[in-house]
Design a protein around this motif. Structure first.
Motif, PDB file in Angstrom:
ATOM      1  N   GLY A   1      69.750 107.595  27.414  1.00 32.06           N
ATOM      2  CA  GLY A   1      71.048 107.152  27.922  1.00 32.06           C
ATOM      3  C   GLY A   1      71.239 107.535  29.378  1.00 32.06           C
ATOM      4  O   GLY A   1      71.818 106.777  30.159  1.00 32.06           O
TER       5      GLY A   1
ATOM      6  N   GLU B   1      82.166 111.485  20.780  1.00 28.12           N
ATOM      7  CA  GLU B   1      81.031 111.154  19.914  1.00 28.12           C
ATOM      8  C   GLU B   1      80.285 109.908  20.395  1.00 28.12           C
ATOM      9  O   GLU B   1      79.803 109.107  19.599  1.00 28.12           O
ATOM     10  CB  GLU B   1      81.512 110.970  18.472  1.00 28.12           C
ATOM     11  CG  GLU B   1      82.250 112.186  17.915  1.00 28.12           C
ATOM     12  CD  GLU B   1      82.869 111.935  16.546  1.00 28.12           C
ATOM     13  OE1 GLU B   1      82.712 110.805  16.022  1.00 28.12           O
ATOM     14  OE2 GLU B   1      83.508 112.847  16.015  1.00 28.12           O
TER      15      GLU B   1
ATOM     16  N   ASP C   1      80.572 105.268  18.956  1.00 31.14           N
ATOM     17  CA  ASP C   1      79.899 104.233  19.750  1.00 31.14           C
ATOM     18  C   ASP C   1      80.563 102.873  19.605  1.00 31.14           C
ATOM     19  O   ASP C   1      80.614 102.090  20.554  1.00 31.14           O
ATOM     20  CB  ASP C   1      78.427 104.142  19.340  1.00 31.14           C
ATOM     21  CG  ASP C   1      77.586 105.246  19.973  1.00 31.14           C
ATOM     22  OD1 ASP C   1      77.878 105.609  21.130  1.00 31.14           O
ATOM     23  OD2 ASP C   1      76.671 105.745  19.315  1.00 31.14           O
TER      24      ASP C   1
ATOM     25  N   THR D   1      75.896 116.518  28.263  1.00 36.22           N
ATOM     26  CA  THR D   1      75.527 115.204  27.719  1.00 36.22           C
ATOM     27  C   THR D   1      74.036 115.088  27.439  1.00 36.22           C
ATOM     28  O   THR D   1      73.605 114.090  26.867  1.00 36.22           O
ATOM     29  CB  THR D   1      75.935 114.084  28.699  1.00 36.22           C
ATOM     30  OG1 THR D   1      75.268 114.292  29.959  1.00 36.22           O
ATOM     31  CG2 THR D   1      77.439 114.060  28.915  1.00 36.22           C
ATOM     32  N   GLU D   2      73.248 116.086  27.868  1.00 34.08           N
ATOM     33  CA  GLU D   2      71.792 116.072  27.678  1.00 34.08           C
ATOM     34  C   GLU D   2      71.171 114.823  28.290  1.00 34.08           C
ATOM     35  O   GLU D   2      70.232 114.234  27.751  1.00 34.08           O
ATOM     36  CB  GLU D   2      71.455 116.158  26.187  1.00 34.08           C
ATOM     37  CG  GLU D   2      72.030 117.397  25.507  1.00 34.08           C
ATOM     38  CD  GLU D   2      71.768 117.422  24.013  1.00 34.08           C
ATOM     39  OE1 GLU D   2      71.168 116.452  23.499  1.00 34.08           O
ATOM     40  OE2 GLU D   2      72.188 118.394  23.357  1.00 34.08           O
TER      41      GLU D   2
ATOM     42  N   THR E   1      77.091 108.010  22.255  1.00 35.45           N
ATOM     43  CA  THR E   1      75.660 108.252  22.374  1.00 35.45           C
ATOM     44  C   THR E   1      75.006 107.156  23.225  1.00 35.45           C
ATOM     45  O   THR E   1      75.681 106.464  23.975  1.00 35.45           O
ATOM     46  CB  THR E   1      75.003 108.318  20.976  1.00 35.45           C
ATOM     47  OG1 THR E   1      75.198 107.059  20.302  1.00 35.45           O
ATOM     48  CG2 THR E   1      75.613 109.428  20.124  1.00 35.45           C
ATOM     49  N   GLU E   2      73.702 106.984  23.077  1.00 38.78           N
ATOM     50  CA  GLU E   2      72.930 106.055  23.915  1.00 38.78           C
ATOM     51  C   GLU E   2      73.437 104.615  23.881  1.00 38.78           C
ATOM     52  O   GLU E   2      73.478 103.955  24.924  1.00 38.78           O
ATOM     53  CB  GLU E   2      71.454 106.113  23.512  1.00 38.78           C
ATOM     54  CG  GLU E   2      70.583 105.192  24.341  1.00 38.78           C
ATOM     55  CD  GLU E   2      69.162 105.117  23.787  1.00 38.78           C
ATOM     56  OE1 GLU E   2      68.431 104.207  24.191  1.00 38.78           O
ATOM     57  OE2 GLU E   2      68.804 105.976  22.947  1.00 38.78           O
TER      58      GLU E   2
ATOM     59  N   ASN F   1      79.601 114.329  25.393  1.00 38.64           N
ATOM     60  CA  ASN F   1      79.035 113.269  24.539  1.00 38.64           C
ATOM     61  C   ASN F   1      77.507 113.381  24.553  1.00 38.64           C
ATOM     62  O   ASN F   1      76.909 113.749  25.562  1.00 38.64           O
ATOM     63  CB  ASN F   1      79.452 111.883  25.062  1.00 38.64           C
ATOM     64  CG  ASN F   1      80.937 111.628  24.906  1.00 38.64           C
ATOM     65  OD1 ASN F   1      81.468 111.598  23.809  1.00 38.64           O
ATOM     66  ND2 ASN F   1      81.620 111.468  26.040  1.00 38.64           N
ATOM     67  N   ARG F   2      76.857 113.030  23.465  1.00 37.57           N
ATOM     68  CA  ARG F   2      75.394 113.120  23.368  1.00 37.57           C
ATOM     69  C   ARG F   2      74.739 111.851  23.913  1.00 37.57           C
ATOM     70  O   ARG F   2      74.222 111.025  23.164  1.00 37.57           O
ATOM     71  CB  ARG F   2      74.979 113.360  21.919  1.00 37.57           C
ATOM     72  CG  ARG F   2      75.380 114.744  21.405  1.00 37.57           C
ATOM     73  CD  ARG F   2      74.819 114.983  20.017  1.00 37.57           C
ATOM     74  NE  ARG F   2      75.076 116.340  19.578  1.00 37.57           N
ATOM     75  CZ  ARG F   2      74.304 117.391  19.843  1.00 37.57           C
ATOM     76  NH1 ARG F   2      73.206 117.220  20.571  1.00 37.57           N
ATOM     77  NH2 ARG F   2      74.602 118.591  19.399  1.00 37.57           N
ATOM     78  N   ILE F   3      74.785 111.723  25.225  1.00 39.01           N
ATOM     79  CA  ILE F   3      74.201 110.550  25.863  1.00 39.01           C
ATOM     80  C   ILE F   3      72.682 110.546  25.715  1.00 39.01           C
ATOM     81  O   ILE F   3      72.058 109.502  25.488  1.00 39.01           O
ATOM     82  CB  ILE F   3      74.595 110.496  27.353  1.00 39.01           C
ATOM     83  CG1 ILE F   3      76.127 110.419  27.489  1.00 39.01           C
ATOM     84  CG2 ILE F   3      73.928 109.316  28.055  1.00 39.01           C
ATOM     85  CD1 ILE F   3      76.728 109.188  26.888  1.00 39.01           C
ATOM     86  N   GLY F   4      72.064 111.707  25.837  1.00 39.03           N
ATOM     87  CA  GLY F   4      70.611 111.821  25.677  1.00 39.03           C
ATOM     88  C   GLY F   4      69.847 111.400  26.934  1.00 39.03           C
ATOM     89  O   GLY F   4      70.403 110.824  27.876  1.00 39.03           O
TER      90      GLY F   4
END
Length: 456
Positions: free
Chosen positions: A403, A370, A345, A425-426, A372-373, A397-400
């Motif tokens: 995000g 890697e 990030d 990215t969820e 995220t939000e 990437n784990r945007i969530g």
């Protein structure tokens, strides 16, 4: 025509068949009948055909094309042997049909579209590539490649060197108990240096694209780390060659274990190169120190640089900061690929802040870094204000969900993004659906703008 093998039956007229003129019975006249029923005067070749056959059969020793009628020239080129030495045909034969036959006789798979639709270009590029890829330092004579350069130089526009063989080592293999890490940490002895490009690139006046990998393909059970070792001497010689190749536009050095030290040596020679438009250092070992050198390159030191690929390396946040700073100063770069690095990030946010100032970059790939939000939050601001970006890849990437909502908010006021990859990215189905609607609208608008521009 040879008639020594022909035998004839002579049929004599009967005793009553006498007289002349109309009194003769045609059925009782003296006749000569060949025993070969297929024999005919029509199979006697024309003198011109005999001459053409002589030219075809002796083309290697006495090549004759000039002065022939165009139709006769086509006949000759359609039948001459594809194994005639290149010293004879390289500059004499321009017919694409002949070089198509040469390519198909030498390689099972021939995709001429990769070579601009030119069979002659394809033949000479692949021929030179094979000579270099099969060159064994210390064993293969240098004259093998040197002799081919004058024959190939006019027709080579790109080289894709998929392997470079190391010298044959007479020393016994190291102990099998040595770890892989240990085998990779050996000293860079001169005996492990590869093919020396030297002035080769400079002698190819039409070369625009050069792609090379310092490794061995299909090594199988003979695998050793030393087969994939880009030495300091290799690096320096290659850098000098590229520097002297002023007409080169696209450069790719991949899968060569290029580390920070080596990329700094390479880039120090590329700075201020007049024609480089694309640079690719993918699948290497470049870290933050190397990224700082890349940032220096991006910082308007190559006046025509448009694309930089450094995916699948080990660049972290500090390296991202150097590249981000260069983006704030750059006015030419259009595509940047940082996929499969380790920006995190901290690095992602720095890059996004740089995009708030940069107004020339069109494509950005930061997949699998890697992120995220927190990165998505700043990226939302970029989507609202940046008007140059048209494509972005955030996949892996784990945007969530949160995000994803922030990206959705940024896209609602965006008019230029036509591609946004959010796979794995969820980001949430609702946000992805809304973002896709905006993308569809932007794509339609872009298509209409192109059509209107084409009509002018």
């Amino acid at each position: 025509m040879v008639v020594s093998d022909l035998r004839f039956n002579v049929v004599k007229p009967s005793a009553g068949a006498t007289g002349t003129g109309s009194n003769l019975d045609p059925k009782k006249m003296r006749r000569i009948i060949a025993e070969d029923p297929d024999w005919s005067l029509n199979i006697v070749p024309l003198l011109k055909d005999i001459a053409l056959n002589h030219i075809i059969n002796n083309f290697a020793n006495n090549p004759i094309l000039k002065g022939l009628h165009p139709k006769d020239k086509i006949k000759v080129l359609d039948r001459i042997d594809t194994k005639i030495p290149l010293t004879v045909t390289s500059h004499l034969v321009e017919d694409e049909g002949y070089w198509k036959r040469c390519c198909k006789a030498k390689w099972a798979v021939c995709d001429v579209s990769i070579y601009g639709g030119s069979w002659k270009q394809m033949f000479f590029e692949r021929h030179l590539e094979e000579l270099i890829e099969n060159f064994v330092p210390g064993k293969t004579e240098d004259e093998v490649v040197d002799a081919a350069i004058p024959l190939c130089s006019k027709y080579v526009k790109q080289l894709n060197i998929r392997q470079l063989l190391p010298p044959v080592s007479d020393s016994p293999k190291s102990d099998e108990n040595i770890s892989d890490l240990g085998s990779d940490a050996g000293s860079e002895a001169p005996s492990m240096d590869h093919f020396e490009f030297g002035t080769l690139l400079e002698k190819l006046p039409h070369l625009e694209k050069f792609r090379v990998s310092y490794g061995v393909r299909d090594c199988g059970m003979n695998f050793e780390w030393s087969l994939f070792h880009f030495t300091q001497r290799d690096c320096l010689l290659l850098a000098k060659s590229i520097k002297s190749c002023k007409h080169l536009k696209r450069l790719c050095i991949y899968k060569s274990k290029v580390d920070d030290e080596k990329v700094r040596v390479l880039i120090s020679h590329f700075l201020d190169h007049p024609n480089l438009t694309e640079i690719d250092f993918s699948h290497n070992c470049i870290g933050d120190r190397g990224a700082r050198a890349i940032g220096k390159l991006i910082n308007n030191r190559c006046p025509k640089l448009r694309k930089v690929d450094v995916y699948d390396n080990i660049i972290r946040s500090e390296g991202a900061k150097a590249i981000a700073f260069a983006l704030t100063k750059n006015t030419t770069l259009q595509s940047l690929n940082l996929r499969l690095n380790r920006l995190g990030d901290e690095g992602g946010q720095v890059l996004c802040k740089a995009l708030l100032k940069n107004n020339t970059l069109k494509e950005l790939n930061v997949a699998s870094n890697e992120l995220t939000e927190p990165t998505a939050a700043i990226l939302s601001q970029v989507l609202q204000s940046n008007t140059s970006l048209t494509s972005m890849n955030l996949s892996g990437n784990r945007i969530g969900v949160d995000g994803g909502k922030q990206l959705q908010e940024g896209m609602e006021s965006n008019k230029t993004i036509v591609e946004l990859d959010l796979r794995l990215t969820e980001a949430g189905q609702e946000s992805e659906y809304c973002i896709n609607l905006v993308l569809k609208t932007n794509q339609d608008n872009a298509r209409e703008a192109e059509e209107a521009q084409s009509k002018k």
